[in-house]
Design a protein around this motif. Sequence first.
Motif, PDB file in Angstrom:
ATOM      1  N   MET A 234      32.212 -16.399  -1.350  1.00 31.57           N
ATOM      2  CA  MET A 234      32.821 -16.143  -2.642  1.00 31.57           C
ATOM      3  C   MET A 234      31.913 -16.677  -3.742  1.00 31.57           C
ATOM      4  SD  MET A 234      35.498 -14.727  -1.390  1.00 31.57           S
ATOM      5  CE  MET A 234      36.665 -14.574  -2.740  1.00 31.57           C
ATOM      6  N   ALA A 235      32.268 -16.421  -4.983  1.00 29.57           N
ATOM      7  CA  ALA A 235      31.476 -16.892  -6.107  1.00 29.57           C
ATOM      8  C   ALA A 235      31.266 -18.401  -6.010  1.00 29.57           C
ATOM      9  CB  ALA A 235      32.178 -16.549  -7.424  1.00 29.57           C
ATOM     10  N   GLY A 236      30.030 -18.831  -6.176  1.00 28.93           N
ATOM     11  CA  GLY A 236      29.698 -20.238  -6.057  1.00 28.93           C
ATOM     12  C   GLY A 236      29.277 -20.649  -4.663  1.00 28.93           C
ATOM     13  N   ASP A 237      29.460 -19.758  -3.672  1.00 33.60           N
ATOM     14  CA  ASP A 237      29.054 -19.990  -2.283  1.00 33.60           C
ATOM     15  C   ASP A 237      29.702 -21.222  -1.656  1.00 33.60           C
ATOM     16  OD1 ASP A 237      27.387 -17.741  -2.258  1.00 33.60           O
ATOM     17  OD2 ASP A 237      25.691 -18.883  -3.057  1.00 33.60           O
ATOM     18  N   ALA A 238      30.903 -21.577  -2.125  1.00 33.95           N
ATOM     19  CA  ALA A 238      31.593 -22.747  -1.578  1.00 33.95           C
ATOM     20  C   ALA A 238      32.623 -22.371  -0.524  1.00 33.95           C
ATOM     21  CB  ALA A 238      32.268 -23.535  -2.706  1.00 33.95           C
ATOM     22  N   SER A 239      32.966 -21.108  -0.410  1.00 36.85           N
ATOM     23  CA  SER A 239      33.945 -20.666   0.578  1.00 36.85           C
ATOM     24  C   SER A 239      33.586 -19.280   1.080  1.00 36.85           C
ATOM     25  CB  SER A 239      35.363 -20.668  -0.014  1.00 36.85           C
ATOM     26  OG  SER A 239      35.445 -19.774  -1.115  1.00 36.85           O
ATOM     27  N   VAL A 240      34.156 -18.919   2.212  1.00 40.66           N
ATOM     28  CA  VAL A 240      33.861 -17.656   2.896  1.00 40.66           C
ATOM     29  C   VAL A 240      35.169 -16.935   3.182  1.00 40.66           C
ATOM     30  CG1 VAL A 240      32.849 -16.626   4.963  1.00 40.66           C
ATOM     31  CG2 VAL A 240      31.841 -18.687   4.003  1.00 40.66           C
ATOM     32  N   HIS A 241      35.215 -15.633   2.944  1.00 37.49           N
ATOM     33  CA  HIS A 241      36.397 -14.842   3.278  1.00 37.49           C
ATOM     34  C   HIS A 241      36.018 -13.641   4.143  1.00 37.49           C
ATOM     35  CE1 HIS A 241      39.455 -16.107  -0.087  1.00 37.49           C
ATOM     36  NE2 HIS A 241      38.992 -17.133   0.614  1.00 37.49           N
ATOM     37  N   ALA A 242      36.914 -13.320   5.059  1.00 36.37           N
ATOM     38  CA  ALA A 242      36.790 -12.076   5.814  1.00 36.37           C
ATOM     39  C   ALA A 242      36.963 -10.892   4.872  1.00 36.37           C
ATOM     40  CB  ALA A 242      37.846 -12.031   6.911  1.00 36.37           C
ATOM     41  N   PHE A 243      36.284  -9.795   5.198  1.00 39.37           N
ATOM     42  CA  PHE A 243      36.425  -8.596   4.367  1.00 39.37           C
ATOM     43  C   PHE A 243      36.477  -7.356   5.244  1.00 39.37           C
ATOM     44  CE2 PHE A 243      31.730  -8.807   4.738  1.00 39.37           C
ATOM     45  CZ  PHE A 243      31.446  -7.505   5.116  1.00 39.37           C
ATOM     46  N   VAL A 244      36.923  -6.268   4.602  1.00 37.04           N
ATOM     47  CA  VAL A 244      36.769  -4.924   5.146  1.00 37.04           C
ATOM     48  C   VAL A 244      36.117  -4.078   4.068  1.00 37.04           C
ATOM     49  CG1 VAL A 244      37.961  -2.818   5.802  1.00 37.04           C
ATOM     50  CG2 VAL A 244      38.648  -4.972   6.800  1.00 37.04           C
ATOM     51  N   PHE A 245      35.029  -3.426   4.447  1.00 39.96           N
ATOM     52  CA  PHE A 245      34.337  -2.533   3.524  1.00 39.96           C
ATOM     53  C   PHE A 245      34.700  -1.109   3.895  1.00 39.96           C
ATOM     54  CE2 PHE A 245      30.961   0.129   1.954  1.00 39.96           C
ATOM     55  CZ  PHE A 245      30.592  -0.437   0.743  1.00 39.96           C
ATOM     56  N   ASP A 246      35.259  -0.363   2.927  1.00 44.98           N
ATOM     57  CA  ASP A 246      35.651   1.018   3.187  1.00 44.98           C
ATOM     58  C   ASP A 246      35.651   1.785   1.868  1.00 44.98           C
ATOM     59  OD1 ASP A 246      36.411   3.148   4.762  1.00 44.98           O
ATOM     60  OD2 ASP A 246      38.548   2.693   4.665  1.00 44.98           O
ATOM     61  N   ASN A 247      35.240   3.028   1.915  1.00 43.59           N
ATOM     62  CA  ASN A 247      35.218   3.884   0.725  1.00 43.59           C
ATOM     63  C   ASN A 247      34.471   3.229  -0.431  1.00 43.59           C
ATOM     64  OD1 ASN A 247      36.739   5.994   1.917  1.00 43.59           O
ATOM     65  ND2 ASN A 247      38.636   4.863   1.521  1.00 43.59           N
ATOM     66  N   GLY A 248      33.368   2.557  -0.100  1.00 40.74           N
ATOM     67  CA  GLY A 248      32.520   1.980  -1.136  1.00 40.74           C
ATOM     68  C   GLY A 248      33.005   0.682  -1.719  1.00 40.74           C
ATOM     69  N   MET A 249      34.080   0.112  -1.158  1.00 43.03           N
ATOM     70  CA  MET A 249      34.639  -1.127  -1.702  1.00 43.03           C
ATOM     71  C   MET A 249      34.710  -2.204  -0.634  1.00 43.03           C
ATOM     72  SD  MET A 249      37.785   0.150  -4.135  1.00 43.03           S
ATOM     73  CE  MET A 249      38.124  -1.569  -4.528  1.00 43.03           C
ATOM     74  N   MET A 250      34.409  -3.440  -1.022  1.00 42.65           N
ATOM     75  CA  MET A 250      34.565  -4.592  -0.144  1.00 42.65           C
ATOM     76  C   MET A 250      35.903  -5.260  -0.468  1.00 42.65           C
ATOM     77  SD  MET A 250      32.005  -7.837   0.523  1.00 42.65           S
ATOM     78  CE  MET A 250      30.792  -6.860   1.440  1.00 42.65           C
ATOM     79  N   ASN A 251      36.832  -5.235   0.488  1.00 41.75           N
ATOM     80  CA  ASN A 251      38.181  -5.750   0.287  1.00 41.75           C
ATOM     81  C   ASN A 251      38.320  -7.140   0.886  1.00 41.75           C
ATOM     82  OD1 ASN A 251      39.347  -3.155  -0.768  1.00 41.75           O
ATOM     83  ND2 ASN A 251      38.718  -2.464   1.264  1.00 41.75           N
ATOM     84  N   ASP A 252      38.770  -8.092   0.080  1.00 34.50           N
ATOM     85  CA  ASP A 252      38.966  -9.478   0.479  1.00 34.50           C
ATOM     86  C   ASP A 252      40.250  -9.585   1.301  1.00 34.50           C
ATOM     87  OD1 ASP A 252      39.372 -12.228   0.642  1.00 34.50           O
ATOM     88  OD2 ASP A 252      39.065 -12.591  -1.506  1.00 34.50           O
ATOM     89  N   LEU A 253      40.153 -10.103   2.542  1.00 36.29           N
ATOM     90  CA  LEU A 253      41.334 -10.247   3.389  1.00 36.29           C
ATOM     91  C   LEU A 253      42.059 -11.561   3.171  1.00 36.29           C
ATOM     92  CD1 LEU A 253      40.200  -8.728   6.812  1.00 36.29           C
ATOM     93  CD2 LEU A 253      40.917  -7.607   4.694  1.00 36.29           C
ATOM     94  N   SER A 254      41.506 -12.451   2.353  1.00 43.48           N
ATOM     95  CA  SER A 254      42.090 -13.760   2.078  1.00 43.48           C
ATOM     96  C   SER A 254      42.094 -14.626   3.343  1.00 43.48           C
ATOM     97  CB  SER A 254      43.492 -13.623   1.478  1.00 43.48           C
ATOM     98  OG  SER A 254      43.926 -14.863   0.967  1.00 43.48           O
TER      99      SER A 254
END
Length: 377
Positions: A234-254
């Motif tokens: 995430m912004a600042g590189d202090a945390s990491v989130h799972a994502f799904v990339f689909d239809n040109g968008m990276m979706n944050d799974l929280s």
Amino acid sequence: MPATPRLFQLSLLSALLSTSLIPGAAQAAPSYSVQTLGTLGGTSGDVRAINNSGSVVGYSLNSDNISSAYLSRGGTMQNLSPDRVTRSYASGINDAGVAAGQVVNAGGDTRAVTFDGGKITSLGGLGGRNSVATGINNAGQVSGSADRADGTQVAFRFTPDGRMQDLGSLGGHGSMGTDINASGVVVGRADLVNGYHAFLDDGKGMTDLGTLGGNYSEANRINDSGAVTGFSYMAGDASVHAFVFDNGMMNDLSTLGGVNSYGFGINNAGQAVGSSEISGGNSLHAFLYSDGQMFDLNALVGPGFGWTLNYAADINDLGQITAHGCNSLGACSGFLLTLDSTSAVPEPGTPAMMLLGGGLIVLAARRGRRRGAIGRT
């Protein structure tokens, strides 16, 4: 800057659910029966991938404390290693039961291989000492990483005619391939001048999938429609989130309430699995992401299980999940989770549907895996 894993440290800690999420009724939590996969005689076992017949691959310690690739099918674990003293690892499997992975020779060099029953086939390399295979599709195409002659590690696409294609990078030093889908599209991570990003390569060059705001991201699995799972800082590189990339968008799974999460597997229905920290600490729990909701798999296996599932590595098109867990004595094993026939069926209209028994059950989200990212063994 996060540490770069070794060539054969599979980035299995990466999963994202790819969905253009369709609004629908809240989904009832499913429940699962659990089968212990066991080990090859040692104290611990690991999981990496599952195919659509429920066969699982990974690696396990044998009775001599040597890591050996295995294939578990129908409750029986088959040792894929050429002998008891050669280290080997399996990371991907296709529907024909052919596994992809690597064998470590006496000098410590790794070689990308496929395991087909008792036959081990070397895929060669790109001129350097090491190569590792991470994914395999039903056509026999393989993804992975290999060293060039100068020692640079780069992603590759291997085709059954024996060609290993160097996929290059995004302008930086090298890259790492983690999975391949039915169309031969390879995903992974590639270096930039600063940082590294998840990429997709369809044979015409790399596409940078971007990040969730930080400088680093990695793709670990791709389904046959091109939805990609992984993780991003995430912004600042202090945390990491799972994502799904689909239809040109990276979706944050929280997350499951904690700071970090990692996506590992995605099926063709878009259901994703992975690992997330829970609230109140940095304990990792396996998760299922389906229809816009993240479920803690430990809450879905019923009381009296006695193990903590800390990550889910992959999910197949029947919704079977392969996960890793440990008990209070420190023993660790792989597990196969199968939906109970009594599981509640969500309301129609959710984005993904999968076949179970004779009916349609709706869930959403479908392996890499970064051992270094979450410190898994």
